[in-house]
Design an enzyme around this catalytic site. Structure first.
Site, PDB file in Angstrom:
ATOM      1  N   ARG A 136      12.308   6.372  18.572  1.00  9.24           N
ATOM      2  CA  ARG A 136      11.198   5.628  19.184  1.00  9.24           C
ATOM      3  C   ARG A 136      11.723   5.053  20.505  1.00  9.24           C
ATOM      4  O   ARG A 136      12.837   4.534  20.532  1.00  9.24           O
ATOM      5  CB  ARG A 136      10.684   4.500  18.272  1.00  9.24           C
ATOM      6  CG  ARG A 136      10.058   5.010  16.968  1.00  9.24           C
ATOM      7  CD  ARG A 136       9.392   3.868  16.195  1.00  9.24           C
ATOM      8  NE  ARG A 136       8.152   3.434  16.830  1.00  9.24           N
ATOM      9  CZ  ARG A 136       7.512   2.294  16.505  1.00  9.24           C
ATOM     10  NH1 ARG A 136       8.026   1.478  15.593  1.00  9.24           N
ATOM     11  NH2 ARG A 136       6.383   1.969  17.111  1.00  9.24           N
ATOM     12  N   LYS A 170       3.540  -5.073  20.829  1.00 10.81           N
ATOM     13  CA  LYS A 170       2.465  -4.285  20.218  1.00 10.81           C
ATOM     14  C   LYS A 170       1.202  -4.302  21.068  1.00 10.81           C
ATOM     15  O   LYS A 170       0.794  -5.357  21.570  1.00 10.81           O
ATOM     16  CB  LYS A 170       2.179  -4.849  18.820  1.00 10.81           C
ATOM     17  CG  LYS A 170       1.086  -4.160  18.035  1.00 10.81           C
ATOM     18  CD  LYS A 170       1.255  -2.676  17.916  1.00 10.81           C
ATOM     19  CE  LYS A 170       2.564  -2.253  17.321  1.00 10.81           C
ATOM     20  NZ  LYS A 170       2.835  -0.798  17.481  1.00 10.81           N
ATOM     21  N   ASP A 208       9.290  -6.031  21.979  1.00 11.29           N
ATOM     22  CA  ASP A 208      10.086  -4.826  21.754  1.00 11.29           C
ATOM     23  C   ASP A 208      11.091  -4.602  22.875  1.00 11.29           C
ATOM     24  O   ASP A 208      12.121  -3.969  22.682  1.00 11.29           O
ATOM     25  CB  ASP A 208       9.180  -3.607  21.591  1.00 11.29           C
ATOM     26  CG  ASP A 208       8.536  -3.663  20.215  1.00 11.29           C
ATOM     27  OD1 ASP A 208       7.533  -4.395  20.064  1.00 11.29           O
ATOM     28  OD2 ASP A 208       9.069  -3.042  19.287  1.00 11.29           O
ATOM     29  N   GLY A 244       9.613  -2.673  13.757  1.00 19.21           N
ATOM     30  CA  GLY A 244       9.924  -3.991  14.288  1.00 19.21           C
ATOM     31  C   GLY A 244      11.248  -3.903  15.032  1.00 19.21           C
ATOM     32  O   GLY A 244      12.223  -3.338  14.510  1.00 19.21           O
ATOM     33  N   ALA A 245      11.298  -4.449  16.244  1.00 15.34           N
ATOM     34  CA  ALA A 245      12.442  -4.197  17.128  1.00 15.34           C
ATOM     35  C   ALA A 245      13.809  -4.535  16.509  1.00 15.34           C
ATOM     36  O   ALA A 245      14.687  -3.662  16.456  1.00 15.34           O
ATOM     37  CB  ALA A 245      12.234  -4.934  18.449  1.00 15.34           C
TER      38      ALA A 245
HETATM   39  O1  MRU Z   1       5.173  -0.384  16.149  1.00 12.48           O
HETATM   40  P1  MRU Z   1       5.884  -1.537  15.501  1.00 12.48           P
HETATM   41  O2  MRU Z   1       5.234  -1.975  14.231  1.00 12.48           O
HETATM   42  O3  MRU Z   1       7.366  -1.263  15.344  1.00 12.48           O
HETATM   43  O4  MRU Z   1       5.742  -2.720  16.544  1.00 12.48           O
HETATM   44  C1  MRU Z   1       6.365  -3.949  16.258  1.00 12.48           C
HETATM   45  C2  MRU Z   1       6.054  -4.987  17.262  1.00 12.48           C
HETATM   46  O5  MRU Z   1       5.419  -4.759  18.250  1.00 12.48           O
HETATM   47  C3  MRU Z   1       6.640  -6.344  17.022  1.00 12.48           C
HETATM   48  O6  MRU Z   1       5.798  -7.337  17.541  1.00 12.48           O
HETATM   49  C4  MRU Z   1       7.983  -6.431  17.748  1.00 12.48           C
HETATM   50  O7  MRU Z   1       8.834  -5.387  17.347  1.00 12.48           O
HETATM   51  C5  MRU Z   1       8.647  -7.719  17.533  1.00 12.48           C
HETATM   52  S1  MRU Z   1       9.240  -7.790  15.889  1.00 12.48           S
HETATM   53  C6  MRU Z   1      10.150  -8.939  15.471  1.00 12.48           C
END
Ligand code: MRU
Length: 346
Positions: free
Chosen positions: A88, A238, A227, A55-56
């Site tokens: 990442r 995502k 992100d 999560g970002a």
């Molecule tokens: O691959 P992830 O699980 O890190 O992807 C997370 C997402 O795409 C979330 O929607 C994004 O980080 C927003 S989180 C507050």
């Protein structure tokens, strides 16, 4: 910080038990709440790469503490920062927070204090995003969301999910539709877990069922996180977010992106410039340890997709709501690069 119904999402451990970063291992949810203690940067990088922490905004917090960990342990801090920043590529929060804490360390301001500051800022931002986003939620809202954007992803109550929780508290949430979010099921494993803890009225659906729900008029609002948001308002989130935006546009449903300004990156000009993480084939071709495709099947597995700004009705940050109709590029008059910290490479 990062409490989710009493579960610690991420925490710094002071000596003598530390220095260390304790994480709720998100790969073990929903069946087990297991704490993972990272005592060095390679361990934390591995945890980031296998999505034990994700999560970002939470990636930013974790990256910041990672630099503090290197500084506390007498490691090569610049090398550690490089490894963390590149663990990442898509969420700009990670590289940005790592660079910020590295700068604090280099300038003698203290890595740990800066890492704590980032964590506190994200908690505060979550609360503000919830409040601002609530202004876009109608009465009796049936909301669709994708991936996981709650406390597990953000430090505070979340980004998009903070808006949903605020709507629930305000008595405005009729129903939350939770996309399962293939291939790693952040919706099923994590958002459903959080929805249950918050007592939200929700149901889980396979991603491919969303179109039918739109057609049946069962969705009033889509809220998702991000992100990275580029200068032209393109949103990387995502994989599976872009088709939802197209569906929302087709059916006249507002599509709202909720993200802190730490996710806005004026240094990335357009959506095409956002680096998209490609992940392992087995995440798609193997389910629960069982092959789902013939051996050797080539796989396309991007972790994110990019939604162009014209499909985004509004972007909600901790600073307020930017409606698509009233705003052009994020760098339009009245909003300059200094509104957001830059995308400093590390
Ligand atoms: O691959 P992830 O699980 O890190 O992807 C997370 C997402 O795409 C979330 O929607 C994004 O980080 C927003 S989180 C507050």
């Amino acid at each position: 910080m990062g409490q989710n119904g009493g579960v610690d999402v991420l925490r710094w451990i002071e000596p003598p038990a530390g220095p260390a970063v304790a994480l709720l291992d998100q790969t073990r949810l929903p069946d087990e709440e297991v704490t993972l203690v990272c005592r060095d940067v390679p361990g934390l990088v591995a945890a980031i790469q296998r999505l034990a922490v994700r999560g970002a905004p939470l990636l930013g917090i974790a990256g910041g503490y990672g630099v503090a960990l290197a500084a506390a342990g007498g490691a090569d801090v610049a090398a550690a920062a490089h490894d963390l920043a590149h663990a990442r590529p898509t969420a700009v929060n990670l590289g940005r927070a790592v660079h910020r804490v590295l700068s604090a360390h280099t300038e003698g301001r203290g890595a740990l204090a800066e890492a704590h500051a980032i964590a506190e800022e994200e908690v505060a931002a979550s609360a503000r995003m919830g409040e601002h986003g609530l202004t876009l939620v109608p009465e009796d809202a049936r909301i669709l969301t994708h991936c996981n954007t709650g406390a597990l992803a953000a430090g505070g109550e979340g980004t998009a999910l903070a808006v949903v929780v605020a709507a629930h508290r305000a008595g405005r949430l009729k129903h939350l539709w939770v996309n399962e979010t293939r291939p790693l099921l952040q919706g099923a494993r994590l958002t459903a877990y959080e929805a249950q803890r918050h007592g939200l009225p929700y149901a889980l659906l396979p991603d491919v069922a969303a179109g039918g729900l739109f057609a049946a008029g069962e969705i009033d609002l889509v809220v998702v996180g991000a992100d990275r948001i580029a200068r032209d308002r393109s949103v990387a989130n995502k994989v599976g977010t872009y088709p939802l935006a197209v569906l929302a546009h087709h059916h006249g449903v507002p599509f709202v992106v909720v993200a802190p300004t730490s996710t806005v990156d004026l240094g990335t000009r357009t959506g095409d410039d956002i680096p998209i993480e490609q992940r392992a084939a087995a995440e798609v071709s193997v389910i629960a340890g069982r092959p789902m495709a013939p051996p050797g099947t080539p796989v396309y597995n991007p972790a994110f997709d990019v939604t162009p700004g014209h499909l985004v009705t509004a972007i909600v940050t901790e600073q307020g709501v930017m409606m698509q109709a009233n705003e052009g590029s994020l760098a339009s008059p009245g909003r300059t690069a200094s509104d957001y910290t830059g995308n400093e490479g590390t």
